[in-house]
Design an enzyme around this catalytic site. Structure first.
Site, short mmCIF file in Angstrom:
data_model
loop_
_atom_site.label_atom_id
_atom_site.label_comp_id
_atom_site.label_asym_id
_atom_site.label_seq_id
_atom_site.Cartn_x
_atom_site.Cartn_y
_atom_site.Cartn_z
N THR A 183 0.83 -1.22 0.00
CA THR A 183 0.00 0.00 0.00
C THR A 183 0.85 1.26 0.00
OG1 THR A 183 -1.85 -1.09 1.06
CG2 THR A 183 -1.70 1.26 1.42
N ASP A 196 0.37 -6.55 5.07
CA ASP A 196 -0.33 -7.82 5.33
C ASP A 196 0.58 -8.96 5.75
OD1 ASP A 196 -2.80 -6.71 4.84
OD2 ASP A 196 -2.88 -7.35 2.75
N1 ASP Z 1 -2.63 -5.44 0.88
C1 ASP Z 1 -1.60 -4.48 1.19
C2 ASP Z 1 -0.28 -5.20 1.22
O1 ASP Z 1 -0.03 -5.91 2.18
C3 ASP Z 1 -1.90 -3.84 2.48
C4 ASP Z 1 -0.89 -2.83 2.94
O2 ASP Z 1 0.22 -2.72 2.48
O3 ASP Z 1 -1.26 -2.10 3.90
O4 ASP Z 1 0.50 -5.08 0.31
#
Ligand code: ASP
Length: 346
Positions: A12, A92
């Site tokens: 993210t 994650d």
């Molecule tokens: N789905 C994303 C990831 O883990 C969530 C994040 O980075 O906050 O890449």
């Protein structure tokens, strides 16, 4: 000043939204790691290098990305002019990567993972602040001859073996289980526009920088948690298949028997099961029966807990070993490593 190498893997922190006002409608892993660095004015003039190792949403993390990361770490940590490495990652699976790296790293130089809960295009993006903090932690640690693996999120430095995601959407989303942060960073309060602060509090968030625990002084520990020192070469091996099974009401072992029925037909046979047990690693009687059948077929069984804190401490008469402190996802990594000959508990 020695250089800091920033390895980008996606997440993210590199995410973008078409419509920044729609909080969750974004795609992770869109911006390059050099674009992330360019967005942080405080990093101007800091001797940095960026390397794009992968570009994934970390929910899709894989052994092959870990292998690429291990190769990049091997290459850059060897260089005398490099003080340490920052890894930009998704939140994650950050705890899995952190634990894995801690087991393999020799601990001579700092390796700092960082991430973000809001995408780069969000008006309250936390990535730039976290990236700035992560680079500073590498520099401060290198000056103090501190080496090892840590995660830096929301103004706190967490040990790699303890860190875990403990909230699904708050900016302050990580903790260390039973372990306190290694350092709480003193940070310049971030001035957020009033409407952003209001929008955040409507969503139940505390605005980044404003009101976060700000220590009067930073106190740096003289040692970081030890590394396993097993070396990056283990990532060149084929990963043994280890699955996680949760114990819960009605857990009658059906899932384990289904896995055993498949086990002989795949190229990666089942080698291990981590049970996310109830309480102190206890397991439903129905699931226990199926696990005994798996163990008889040569599958290694370890017990962790689905409870957030406390872990599973060893007790006399345990049928299968309990994993202290680690989350079930970290315990899976530990068991994979153990099946490759690496014995390391953070
Ligand atoms: N789905 C994303 C990831 O883990 C969530 C994040 O980075 O906050 O890449």
């Amino acid at each position: 000043m020695r250089r800091v190498v920033i390895l980008g893997t996606g997440g993210t922190i590199a995410g973008t939204a078409q419509d920044p006002s729609r909080q969750w409608a974004y795609r992770a892993a869109q911006l390059s790691v050099s674009q992330l660095v360019e967005a942080v004015p405080e990093l101007e003039g800091v001797p940095l290098e960026t390397v794009q190792v992968a570009q994934v949403d970390s929910k899709d993390m894989s052994w092959s990305v870990w292998r690429a990361l291990g190769r990049a770490l091997h290459e850059h940590l060897e260089r005398d002019e490099v003080a340490g490495v920052v890894i930009t990652h998704g939140t994650d699976t950050l705890e899995e990567t952190a634990y894995l790296l801690q087991a393999l790293h020799d601990g001579a130089k700092p390796v700092v993972l960082t991430a973000a809960m809001f995408p780069a295009t969000s008006p309250h993006a936390d990535g730039p602040t976290n990236l700035r903090d992560a680079v500073r932690v590498v520099q401060e640690a290198a000056q103090r001859c501190l080496g090892g693996v840590v995660a830096v999120m929301h103004g706190r430095v967490w040990s790699a073996g303890a860190v875990r995601k403990s909230h699904t959407h708050a900016p302050d989303a990580f903790d260390g289980g039973d372990a306190p942060p290694l350092v709480t960073l003193k940070r310049e309060p971030v001035e957020l526009e009033e409407d952003v602060v209001k929008a955040l509090s409507r969503l139940g968030f505390r605005a980044q920088g404003a009101g976060a625990a700000e220590p009067a002084e930073e106190s740096w520990t003289s040692v970081w948690h030890r590394c396993g020192r097993w070396g990056w070469g283990y990532l060149e091996a084929d990963p043994p298949r280890v699955e996680i099974v949760c114990s819960h009401a009605d857990a009658d072992g059906w899932i384990v028997r289904a896995m055993l029925a498949q086990a002989q037909t795949t190229t990666r046979p089942l080698r291990g099961i981590v049970v996310a047990g109830t309480g102190h690693g206890t397991i439903h009687a129905g699931l226990t029966e199926a696990l005994r059948e798996a163990a008889c077929q040569g599958v290694t069984v370890w017990r962790s807990s689905r409870v957030a804190r406390g872990g599973v401490l060893p007790r006399e008469g345990d049928e299968w070993p309990g994993v202290p402190h680690l989350t079930a996802a970290q315990a899976r990594v530990a068991l994979m490593l153990s099946l490759l000959g690496v014995s390391f508990m953070a």
